[in-house]
Scaffold this motif. Structure first.
Motif, PDB file in Angstrom:
ATOM      1  N   PHE A   4       0.762  -1.154  -0.105  1.00 65.41           N
ATOM      2  CA  PHE A   4       0.302  -0.269  -0.049  1.00 65.41           C
ATOM      3  C   PHE A   4       0.924   0.960  -0.069  1.00 65.41           C
ATOM      4  CE2 PHE A   4       0.693  -1.572   4.574  1.00 65.41           C
ATOM      5  CZ  PHE A   4       1.093  -0.427   4.821  1.00 65.41           C
ATOM      6  N   PHE A   5       0.334   2.483  -0.202  1.00 63.54           N
ATOM      7  CA  PHE A   5       1.549   3.302  -0.792  1.00 63.54           C
ATOM      8  C   PHE A   5       1.663   3.864   1.075  1.00 63.54           C
ATOM      9  CE2 PHE A   5      -2.588   3.751  -3.822  1.00 63.54           C
ATOM     10  CZ  PHE A   5      -1.231   3.746  -5.022  1.00 63.54           C
ATOM     11  N   ALA A   6       1.114   4.579   1.517  1.00 68.15           N
ATOM     12  CA  ALA A   6       1.541   4.556   2.976  1.00 68.15           C
ATOM     13  C   ALA A   6       3.165   4.119   3.936  1.00 68.15           C
ATOM     14  CB  ALA A   6       0.556   4.850   4.389  1.00 68.15           C
ATOM     15  N   GLN A   7       3.093   2.347   2.689  1.00 67.85           N
ATOM     16  CA  GLN A   7       4.720   2.322   3.836  1.00 67.85           C
ATOM     17  C   GLN A   7       5.843   3.154   3.024  1.00 67.85           C
ATOM     18  OE1 GLN A   7       3.839  -2.164   1.262  1.00 67.85           O
ATOM     19  NE2 GLN A   7       3.637  -2.833   3.839  1.00 67.85           N
ATOM     20  N   ALA A   8       5.907   3.333   1.517  1.00 69.58           N
ATOM     21  CA  ALA A   8       7.270   4.206   1.666  1.00 69.58           C
ATOM     22  C   ALA A   8       6.741   5.438   1.920  1.00 69.58           C
ATOM     23  CB  ALA A   8       6.854   4.776  -0.138  1.00 69.58           C
ATOM     24  N   GLY A   9       8.505   6.137   1.921  1.00 69.14           N
ATOM     25  CA  GLY A   9       9.066   7.719   2.181  1.00 69.14           C
ATOM     26  C   GLY A   9       8.520   8.572   1.058  1.00 69.14           C
ATOM     27  N   LYS A  10       7.615   9.267   1.460  1.00 72.98           N
ATOM     28  CA  LYS A  10       7.166  10.892   0.728  1.00 72.98           C
ATOM     29  C   LYS A  10       8.088  10.603  -0.527  1.00 72.98           C
ATOM     30  CE  LYS A  10       5.721  16.043  -0.029  1.00 72.98           C
ATOM     31  NZ  LYS A  10       6.253  15.433  -1.139  1.00 72.98           N
ATOM     32  N   GLY A  11       7.483  10.953  -1.980  1.00 74.10           N
ATOM     33  CA  GLY A  11       8.515  10.915  -2.812  1.00 74.10           C
ATOM     34  C   GLY A  11       9.546   9.488  -3.694  1.00 74.10           C
ATOM     35  N   SER A  69      -9.620  -4.732  -2.334  1.00 70.68           N
ATOM     36  CA  SER A  69      -8.073  -3.812  -2.238  1.00 70.68           C
ATOM     37  C   SER A  69      -7.024  -3.303  -0.817  1.00 70.68           C
ATOM     38  CB  SER A  69      -8.163  -2.695  -3.748  1.00 70.68           C
ATOM     39  OG  SER A  69      -8.183  -1.954  -3.268  1.00 70.68           O
ATOM     40  N   ARG A  70      -5.627  -2.683  -1.064  1.00 69.09           N
ATOM     41  CA  ARG A  70      -5.320  -2.440  -0.565  1.00 69.09           C
ATOM     42  C   ARG A  70      -5.391  -1.563  -0.801  1.00 69.09           C
ATOM     43  NH1 ARG A  70      -1.371  -5.233   3.489  1.00 69.09           N
ATOM     44  NH2 ARG A  70      -2.349  -3.660   4.930  1.00 69.09           N
ATOM     45  N   THR A  71      -5.365  -0.880  -1.905  1.00 72.81           N
ATOM     46  CA  THR A  71      -4.729   0.496  -2.590  1.00 72.81           C
ATOM     47  C   THR A  71      -5.918   1.627  -2.967  1.00 72.81           C
ATOM     48  OG1 THR A  71      -4.936   0.153  -4.821  1.00 72.81           O
ATOM     49  CG2 THR A  71      -3.062   0.124  -3.577  1.00 72.81           C
ATOM     50  N   PHE A  72      -7.722   1.184  -2.934  1.00 77.96           N
ATOM     51  CA  PHE A  72      -8.693   1.800  -3.177  1.00 77.96           C
ATOM     52  C   PHE A  72     -10.123   1.172  -2.841  1.00 77.96           C
ATOM     53  CE2 PHE A  72     -11.506   2.807  -7.616  1.00 77.96           C
ATOM     54  CZ  PHE A  72     -12.316   4.298  -6.465  1.00 77.96           C
TER      55      PHE A  72
END
Lengths: 257, 257, 257
Positions: B211-218, C122-125
């Motif tokens: 999922f998206f929030a696993q990453a650091g910004k950018g 999903s884990r994104t939407f």
């Protein structure tokens, strides 16, 4: 009953939602349709063109609500126009001039009965506080003469018509550029000689086609568009960009033998 | 009954309103939903991707009307595709190829019976004059074989599939960039080895997140997106801008141990 | 029953259509209204302002679905807020703080019962897989306490309020710039002395008007806007462009005698 909205509010802010909320609060069964909200701020002329080009496609009894309203809160009046088939609600600023031109039988009412407005009326947002609730009450069957008194001194603009400037030449103008970059003129079929060329910005366009795919990619041509006006188009390209013209620019029709 | 519209008309002009008016004139009870009207002009590929990514979310009997139609007015045909669950109305230009790929049972009809078209048919706007009224009649229960004759020689494009180019490498491409700048590839879960990295424009992306929030910004990473394809994303940033890529650009999947 | 959507999805992709399809699949009779989908990516603050400015215009029982959700797929919770009049469905990230501030009686539920989600999540939407179907079930009459358990430790942000910084000065800020370039501050009528001027970027604005057309074209002035806040505007022009300011920028109210 369909209530169709056209405004210069854009779709990014709360304005359109507030109007829809106000409509559905009065008549939860209204069918609300967006014509567009992307009229350039205060561009009543584009709003007129857009509404004129599609209102006859809507079912009978459709209520059009047109809000391009820089005079909101001032003494400009709010009006309702009733034709044989449709209703139009708008500020009395000339936006509905095309209706007075296209339709033969119509009645114009000044909206005066505050019973059909929102309880609180701001001086900056009559879309929400006046036009939306009036349209919603109308869609519930309130009769037009209940909403205000009939008037005859409403604002009406002259539409710019093509002018014959010599035996063989007619001067006209670009009135609108659409999403595809097609340039719509104010010339209808009746304004056109049997054979002609069009001059715009010292460029002569000779080709007159019946549909887009008859042209080569990027080639400029004339076509009778779906709004009933002569258009300048470029297949799979933008005539607006190629010619670098805008609404108001002049075109010349030259009769040829 | 739901009628869902996807076009390249934009939302600034009268085109979409004219289609909705035409639909509601035939069937005032139709529920009209916009998929999007912001497909780039003539970009049938993006329209295909967009419709493919959401059509199965709609209720049974939904009628999709897809109009990206540079060939309007020419001899290109208008078609109706009926599957077990849905209807699709569109020009016969390959836009619906994904349906022929995704669905097993389907019938294709050429729309020929003018009784179900508008009375006047322009040669430039079949969205309003053909597709909208046909969809509206369909939503009222007109049977598909009444609308035209079944055909088998409809236009069908091959979808670009990833290609295995060596033991450890699969070549694929970016098929779409979304509003957030996420880059959608044509790689599905089945195309991917157990462990892999992705190369794009000589940059190697190793991180694969859920999922998206696993990453650091950018930070750039891969993610299995909600349309079922591998995406390249950047948390709270635009992968499209960071990488400066576009639809059609090549990506390489490299198996690692 | 009205389901009103506000997201940062834009209208170009399949996201909004997927949400609408998911809603109509559960409740074909839901009336789906767009508040806006043009919130800047991840800008929960603008979403809050926009929803706050129009939610009271909607009919009782309206279900608002607000999806600005960078934390999708992580451990952030999904919540439902029930007030005396409305429902709000959103990620638990502070987006609904204005509801907790404006409303006195409300209950907050964590959405936990997967029976009311899509079958595949999903884990994104979660707009499509959680929020849309929950809203649709709610619109069909499912009771709020069936959807999850009541919680009290939901995320709540402090709204930025104007601060009195001296006997005669109040510090405030621009919270939003609308489509017309009007700059909306966080100052309400109650924050304002009887007579005052506003300072922004070393420019003093003295004029306070009741409606737009009272000003000359391009002239800067203050006005109490339709969202209930003091705005800086320029008649038929963009105050945002003239002043080159943005949300978050500071304004100073100075009492005058």
């Amino acid at each position: 009953m369909v209530i169709a909205l056209i405004t210069d509010f854009g779709t990014r802010d709360y304005f359109v939602a507030a109007m829809k909320g106000a409509i559905l609060s009065v008549n939860p069964r209204a069918i609300v349709v967006d014509v567009t909200h992307e009229i350039s701020p205060q561009d009543a002329k584009s709003a007129s063109f857009t509404l004129r080009a599609c209102y006859t496609d809507f079912p009978p009894k459709t209520i059009f609500v047109a809000v391009v309203d820089p005079g909101v809160g001032s003494r400009r009046r709010a009006i309702l126009v009733e034709t044989n088939k449709y209703f139009f609600v708008a500020p009395d600023n000339g936006l509905l001039s095309f209706v007075f031109e296209e339709e033969k039988d119509y009645h114009v009412f000044e909206l005066t009965d505050k019973k059909y407005f929102n309880q609180n009326i701001s001086r900056t947002f009559h879309g929400r506080d006046v036009f939306a609730p009036v349209a919603a009450h109308l869609s519930k069957g309130v009769e037009t003469d209940k909403l205000g008194r009939e008037i005859t001194d409403f604002v009406r603009f002259k539409t710019d018509k093509p002018r014959k400037i010599s035996e063989n030449e007619t001067e006209a103008e670009i009135i609108y550029a659409d999403n595809f970059g097609n340039l719509i003129t104010n010339l209808t079929k009746n304004d056109l000689p049997e054979r002609f060329v069009l001059e715009i910005k010292e460029i002569i366009i000779e080709k007159y086609l019946e549909f887009f795919a008859q042209a080569g990619k990027g080639e400029l041509f004339m076509i009778l568009g779906s709004a009933g006006f002569l258009e300048i188009a470029a297949f799979k390209d933008s005539a607006k960009k190629i010619l670098n013209v805008k609404a108001g620019d002049r075109v010349l029709i030259k009769k040829v033998k």
